[in-house]
Design an enzyme around this catalytic site. Structure first.
Site, mmCIF file in Angstrom:
data_model
loop_
_atom_site.group_PDB
_atom_site.id
_atom_site.type_symbol
_atom_site.label_atom_id
_atom_site.label_comp_id
_atom_site.label_asym_id
_atom_site.label_seq_id
_atom_site.Cartn_x
_atom_site.Cartn_y
_atom_site.Cartn_z
ATOM 1 N N GLY A 19 0.820 -1.210 0.000
ATOM 2 C CA GLY A 19 0.000 0.000 0.000
ATOM 3 C C GLY A 19 0.850 1.255 0.000
ATOM 4 O O GLY A 19 0.478 2.275 0.587
ATOM 5 N N ALA A 20 1.997 1.199 -0.689
ATOM 6 C CA ALA A 20 2.997 2.265 -0.587
ATOM 7 C C ALA A 20 2.820 3.374 -1.615
ATOM 8 O O ALA A 20 3.648 4.273 -1.681
ATOM 9 C CB ALA A 20 4.396 1.667 -0.737
ATOM 10 N N SER A 21 1.765 3.341 -2.404
ATOM 11 C CA SER A 21 1.630 4.338 -3.472
ATOM 12 C C SER A 21 1.105 5.678 -2.972
ATOM 13 O O SER A 21 1.173 6.675 -3.687
ATOM 14 C CB SER A 21 0.718 3.809 -4.582
ATOM 15 O OG SER A 21 -0.571 3.520 -4.074
ATOM 16 N N ARG A 22 0.591 5.734 -1.751
ATOM 17 C CA ARG A 22 0.021 6.983 -1.236
ATOM 18 C C ARG A 22 -0.193 6.866 0.269
ATOM 19 O O ARG A 22 -0.006 5.804 0.867
ATOM 20 C CB ARG A 22 -1.317 7.273 -1.918
ATOM 21 C CG ARG A 22 -2.313 6.133 -1.787
ATOM 22 C CD ARG A 22 -3.590 6.400 -2.546
ATOM 23 N NE ARG A 22 -4.443 5.212 -2.543
ATOM 24 C CZ ARG A 22 -4.449 4.299 -3.513
ATOM 25 N NH1 ARG A 22 -3.645 4.446 -4.562
ATOM 26 N NH2 ARG A 22 -5.232 3.242 -3.440
ATOM 27 N N GLY A 23 -0.581 7.974 0.886
ATOM 28 C CA GLY A 23 -1.019 7.990 2.274
ATOM 29 C C GLY A 23 -0.032 7.425 3.263
ATOM 30 O O GLY A 23 1.161 7.746 3.252
ATOM 31 N N ILE A 24 -0.525 6.566 4.145
ATOM 32 C CA ILE A 24 0.293 5.998 5.213
ATOM 33 C C ILE A 24 1.447 5.183 4.641
ATOM 34 O O ILE A 24 2.586 5.298 5.099
ATOM 35 C CB ILE A 24 -0.583 5.132 6.147
ATOM 36 C CG1 ILE A 24 -1.589 6.014 6.897
ATOM 37 C CG2 ILE A 24 0.290 4.359 7.143
ATOM 38 C CD1 ILE A 24 -2.676 5.240 7.616
ATOM 39 N N LYS A 44 -1.026 -1.712 -5.707
ATOM 40 C CA LYS A 44 -1.746 -1.989 -6.949
ATOM 41 C C LYS A 44 -1.644 -0.830 -7.928
ATOM 42 O O LYS A 44 -1.749 -1.011 -9.141
ATOM 43 C CB LYS A 44 -3.212 -2.289 -6.628
ATOM 44 C CG LYS A 44 -4.009 -2.883 -7.776
ATOM 45 C CD LYS A 44 -5.415 -3.246 -7.315
ATOM 46 C CE LYS A 44 -6.229 -3.850 -8.446
ATOM 47 N NZ LYS A 44 -7.604 -4.205 -7.995
ATOM 48 N N TYR A 171 -15.093 -5.891 9.542
ATOM 49 C CA TYR A 171 -13.811 -5.185 9.438
ATOM 50 C C TYR A 171 -12.840 -5.656 10.515
ATOM 51 O O TYR A 171 -11.669 -5.922 10.247
ATOM 52 C CB TYR A 171 -14.067 -3.686 9.569
ATOM 53 C CG TYR A 171 -12.830 -2.818 9.471
ATOM 54 C CD1 TYR A 171 -12.178 -2.623 8.259
ATOM 55 C CD2 TYR A 171 -12.329 -2.167 10.599
ATOM 56 C CE1 TYR A 171 -11.051 -1.809 8.164
ATOM 57 C CE2 TYR A 171 -11.220 -1.354 10.517
ATOM 58 C CZ TYR A 171 -10.577 -1.172 9.296
ATOM 59 O OH TYR A 171 -9.469 -0.366 9.216
ATOM 60 N N LYS A 175 -9.147 -7.100 10.153
ATOM 61 C CA LYS A 175 -7.998 -6.348 10.673
ATOM 62 C C LYS A 175 -7.348 -7.053 11.865
ATOM 63 O O LYS A 175 -6.120 -7.016 12.014
ATOM 64 C CB LYS A 175 -8.427 -4.931 11.071
ATOM 65 C CG LYS A 175 -8.819 -4.058 9.903
ATOM 66 C CD LYS A 175 -7.663 -3.807 8.947
ATOM 67 C CE LYS A 175 -6.637 -2.844 9.509
ATOM 68 N NZ LYS A 175 -5.583 -2.509 8.517
#
Length: 304
Positions: A19-24, A44, A171, A175
């Protein structure tokens, strides 16, 4: 006492961040790179796969990181894609030392309002995705005698905190699965120099999800830098393992004091409420989110 600064501990280490393309995820990748690590930015979104609703480019983040970091387009719903990501990391750098399972899907709805398709999606991304990435990375970490597995998952609520499951049962299953994977990595990695911990924010954190789903006012958010700083500290900390950590509480154990947290506020003049912290006075807060197209309806039914 200030937080310990990275010396040479992370120089040459190789980190995989999902999930490294944005945000956290992007904040974590950049922080690890500043600390000396070479980062495999996995997500992705990359190049032609970036869209207006899901912006971001792992290759662009890798260029921001420098240090020879690379971007690998990775779908955490696809086992072969995840295996290929780890293989690329090993082929490029010869090792994997750090794994941050950050990629995640959000769904906050009542049990009866959760279609099986959504249940399968969030569990596929969250618990299953983090399990497969951890499995593949641990095989490499064991050979190197060193590893840090950090999963963005919450402390598992016990029966006394059952209200925290309200509108979040599916959720939390997904998680808390991520949390259990981190604890399993701690148990199975302890003889191999591998630590495993889950990490969770006390507050809502600025991200595409908090923006798209309009999770309250920005004044009540913290910047993603707080989680990024926690990740760096956990990579320097070989003694903490098998723990379910809250970001600000963990940083206090590393020397942070009240004034150190001001820099994480999105509004420097407002201290955000700790809505996500275990035992929060607003446990069971009535909020529904999960489909941007249904945002107006969800907001009308929520108290946030």
């Amino acid at each position: 006492m200030p937080l310990p600064e990275p010396g040479a501990e992370l120089a040459g280490r190789v980190a995989v961040v999902t999930g490294a393309s944005r945000g956290i995820g992007r904040a974590v990748a950049l922080a690890l790179a500043r600390a000396g690590a070479r980062v495999v930015c996995a997500a992705k979104s990359g190049g032609a796969t970036s869209t207006s609703s899901l912006p971001g480019d792992v290759h662009g983040v890798a260029r921001e990181c420098g240090n020879g970091s690379i971007g690998v387009v990775t779908n955490v719903l696809d086992e072969r894609s995840m295996i290929a990501c780890v293989e690329t990391a090993v082929r490029t750098f010869g090792r994997v030392d750090i794994l941050v399972n950050n990629a995640s899907a959000l769904w906050w709805q009542d049990i009866e309002d959760t279609p099986t398709k959504k249940y399968d999606l969030i569990n596929g991304v969250n618990s299953r995705g983090s399990f497969i990435m951890t499995r593949e990375c641990m095989r490499v970490m064991k050979k190197g005698g060193y590893g840090r597995v950090i999963n963005m998952g919450p402390p598992i609520p016990d029966a006394s905190r059952f209200r925290e499951y309200e509108t979040k049962t599916a959720y939390y299953i997904s998680k808390c699965g991520m949390t259990m994977v981190a604890l399993g990595a701690a148990a199975e990695g302890r003889k191999h120099g591998i630590t495993g911990n889950s990490l969770w924010p006390a507050t809502i954190v600025e991200s595409l999800a908090s923006e798209n789903f309009q999770l309250g006012e920005r004044d009540n958010w913290r910047k993603a830098d707080i989680l990024a700083d926690c990740v760096v500290q956990l990579c320097l900390d070989g003694n903490t393992t098998g723990q379910m950590l809250i970001d600000d509480e963990y940083l206090r154990t590393r020397g942070a004091v009240d004034e150190d947290f001001v820099k994480y506020r999105c509004n420097p003049d407002v201290e955000p409420p700790r809505l996500l912290a275990p035992g929060s006075s607003v446990a069971g807060w009535d909020v529904r989110r999960g489909d941007v197209k249904a945002l107006a309806k969800d907001k009308a039914r929520s108290k946030l």
